[in-house]
Design a protein around this motif. Structure first.
Motif, mmCIF file in Angstrom:
data_model
loop_
_atom_site.group_PDB
_atom_site.id
_atom_site.type_symbol
_atom_site.label_atom_id
_atom_site.label_comp_id
_atom_site.label_asym_id
_atom_site.label_seq_id
_atom_site.Cartn_x
_atom_site.Cartn_y
_atom_site.Cartn_z
ATOM 1 N N ALA A 191 26.035 3.011 37.834
ATOM 2 C CA ALA A 191 26.961 2.794 36.712
ATOM 3 C C ALA A 191 26.364 3.151 35.364
ATOM 4 C CB ALA A 191 27.446 1.349 36.708
ATOM 5 N N ASP A 192 25.034 3.244 35.269
ATOM 6 C CA ASP A 192 24.398 3.633 34.012
ATOM 7 C C ASP A 192 24.411 5.141 33.776
ATOM 8 O OD1 ASP A 192 23.384 1.194 32.670
ATOM 9 O OD2 ASP A 192 22.298 0.911 34.546
ATOM 10 N N ALA A 193 24.971 5.911 34.683
ATOM 11 C CA ALA A 193 25.047 7.357 34.501
ATOM 12 C C ALA A 193 25.746 7.680 33.184
ATOM 13 C CB ALA A 193 25.787 7.997 35.664
ATOM 14 N N SER A 194 25.190 8.638 32.434
ATOM 15 C CA SER A 194 25.728 8.950 31.100
ATOM 16 C C SER A 194 27.124 9.544 31.163
ATOM 17 C CB SER A 194 24.782 9.905 30.365
ATOM 18 O OG SER A 194 24.589 11.091 31.117
ATOM 19 N N ASP A 195 27.424 10.263 32.209
ATOM 20 C CA ASP A 195 28.730 10.893 32.367
ATOM 21 C C ASP A 195 29.597 10.020 33.278
ATOM 22 O OD1 ASP A 195 30.941 12.496 32.828
ATOM 23 O OD2 ASP A 195 29.763 14.328 33.124
ATOM 24 N N ALA A 196 30.723 9.578 32.768
ATOM 25 C CA ALA A 196 31.617 8.724 33.555
ATOM 26 C C ALA A 196 32.072 9.398 34.841
ATOM 27 C CB ALA A 196 32.824 8.311 32.721
ATOM 28 N N ALA A 197 32.044 10.725 34.848
ATOM 29 C CA ALA A 197 32.480 11.470 36.029
ATOM 30 C C ALA A 197 31.516 11.325 37.203
ATOM 31 C CB ALA A 197 32.647 12.943 35.687
ATOM 32 N N ASP A 198 30.355 10.702 36.965
ATOM 33 C CA ASP A 198 29.373 10.504 38.030
ATOM 34 C C ASP A 198 29.284 9.052 38.506
ATOM 35 O OD1 ASP A 198 28.546 13.192 37.984
ATOM 36 O OD2 ASP A 198 27.139 12.795 36.343
ATOM 37 N N ARG A 199 29.914 8.144 37.816
ATOM 38 C CA ARG A 199 29.727 6.719 38.090
ATOM 39 C C ARG A 199 30.515 6.251 39.313
ATOM 40 N NH1 ARG A 199 30.964 5.375 31.774
ATOM 41 N NH2 ARG A 199 29.082 6.380 30.923
ATOM 42 N N PRO A 200 30.001 5.238 40.017
ATOM 43 C CA PRO A 200 30.734 4.680 41.164
ATOM 44 C C PRO A 200 31.946 3.867 40.701
ATOM 45 C CG PRO A 200 28.704 3.451 40.792
ATOM 46 C CD PRO A 200 28.685 4.596 39.840
ATOM 47 N N TYR A 201 33.021 3.949 41.453
ATOM 48 C CA TYR A 201 34.229 3.222 41.078
ATOM 49 C C TYR A 201 35.115 2.996 42.288
ATOM 50 C CZ TYR A 201 36.722 7.766 41.061
ATOM 51 O OH TYR A 201 37.279 8.978 41.414
ATOM 52 N N ILE A 202 36.121 2.148 42.088
ATOM 53 C CA ILE A 202 37.129 1.885 43.114
ATOM 54 C C ILE A 202 38.490 2.308 42.572
ATOM 55 C CG2 ILE A 202 38.368 0.109 44.415
ATOM 56 C CD1 ILE A 202 35.773 -1.496 44.511
ATOM 57 N N ASP A 203 39.165 3.140 43.330
ATOM 58 C CA ASP A 203 40.582 3.441 43.113
ATOM 59 C C ASP A 203 41.395 2.514 44.010
ATOM 60 O OD1 ASP A 203 40.893 5.382 41.186
ATOM 61 O OD2 ASP A 203 40.831 7.060 42.584
ATOM 62 N N TYR A 204 42.436 1.934 43.477
ATOM 63 C CA TYR A 204 43.257 1.090 44.347
ATOM 64 C C TYR A 204 44.734 1.246 44.034
ATOM 65 C CZ TYR A 204 43.519 -2.328 40.471
ATOM 66 O OH TYR A 204 43.747 -2.950 39.262
ATOM 67 N N THR A 205 45.539 0.921 45.012
ATOM 68 C CA THR A 205 46.994 0.952 44.869
ATOM 69 C C THR A 205 47.475 -0.482 44.770
ATOM 70 O OG1 THR A 205 47.133 2.960 46.199
ATOM 71 C CG2 THR A 205 49.163 1.701 45.908
ATOM 72 N N GLU A 206 48.154 -0.790 43.702
ATOM 73 C CA GLU A 206 48.603 -2.165 43.489
ATOM 74 C C GLU A 206 49.560 -2.608 44.582
ATOM 75 O OE1 GLU A 206 48.606 -3.074 38.826
ATOM 76 O OE2 GLU A 206 49.897 -1.378 39.372
ATOM 77 N N ALA A 207 49.540 -3.911 44.842
ATOM 78 C CA ALA A 207 50.417 -4.472 45.858
ATOM 79 C C ALA A 207 51.868 -4.200 45.505
ATOM 80 C CB ALA A 207 50.179 -5.975 45.972
ATOM 81 N N THR A 208 52.637 -3.920 46.518
ATOM 82 C CA THR A 208 54.064 -3.703 46.322
ATOM 83 C C THR A 208 54.759 -5.046 46.181
ATOM 84 O OG1 THR A 208 53.990 -1.678 47.642
ATOM 85 C CG2 THR A 208 56.157 -2.694 47.296
#
Length: 222
Positions: A191-208
């Motif tokens: 997460a300390d990567a200078s470029d946000a395009a390299d950082r770990p993350y979670i994509d999620y789909t909100e509950a219906t």
């Protein structure tokens, strides 16, 4: 699709290089977890089987990530943990598991305390003793994201926990199976990567959210 990035308290910790697999697998961890690296070439997802003078020795690295999920009140219908490789000697098969490490302090031996709260002792734990959040997934080549599809246990915990914590384990580590040769290593972006395009993350789909329209009928007398 909403996105939540890993907190900068993420990092990794290793075992010692030890003569038996059990001692390595059940080790408390050496040093303090490293949480300030934007990338880590040697530590990320790794096992090592070292031979010399007739006797093998073993070495493991586990990586840890935490996410602020306090804004998620209902279990998402789907979620994907995305992780990018920084360096690699070969593609590394890994799994995501529930973690009980304390991201607020690096004095905590995350290598061992990640199993906290899962009803298992450090000695002799295996895959059946912990909560897997994904299936086995091979980390892609350097510079591309790998998608770990999160299962229903993970989706439920994303909604019930204010801080969602995970451990990245090599398959041999997760299954408690000693490697028989070589080195599998993938260095990761954190997460300390200078470029946000390299950082770990979670994509999620909100509950219906299901809404039911109640029809109100008015009787009329004519």
């Amino acid at each position: 699709m909403p996105t939540v990035y890993a907190n900068t308290s993420d990092g990794s910790q290793a075992s010692r290089l030890l003569a038996t697999w059990n001692d390595t697998h059940d080790h408390i961890g050496v040093g303090s977890p490293g949480t300030t690296n934007a990338t880590h070439t040697m530590n990320g997802a790794r096992y090592e089987y070292v031979t010399g003078r007739g006797a093998p020795r073993y070495y493991l690295v586990r990586s840890f990530f935490d996410f602020d999920t306090s804004g998620i009140s209902s279990a998402p219908s789907a979620a994907t943990f995305k992780l990018k490789a920084f360096s690699q000697n070969t593609c590394t098969p890994c799994i995501i598991a529930k973690s009980g490490h304390d991201p607020s302090t690096t004095s905590d031996d995350w290598f061992s305390t990640w199993i906290t709260g899962q009803g298992v002792t450090l000695s002799g734990w295996g895959a059946s003793d912990i909560t897997a959040y994904s299936s086995s997934t091979t980390i892609n080549s350097v510079g591309s994201y790998t998608d770990f599809t999160l299962n229903s246990d993970a989706l439920s915990d994303m909604a019930s926990l204010s801080t969602f914590k995970i451990c990245l384990l090599h398959n041999n580590d997760y299954n408690d199976v000693a490697p028989t040769s070589g080195l599998l290593r993938t260095g990761l972006y954190f997460a300390d990567a200078s470029d946000a395009a390299d950082r770990p993350y979670i994509d999620y789909t909100e509950a219906t959210v299901s809404t039911t329209d109640n029809a109100i009928f008015f009787g009329s007398n004519f």
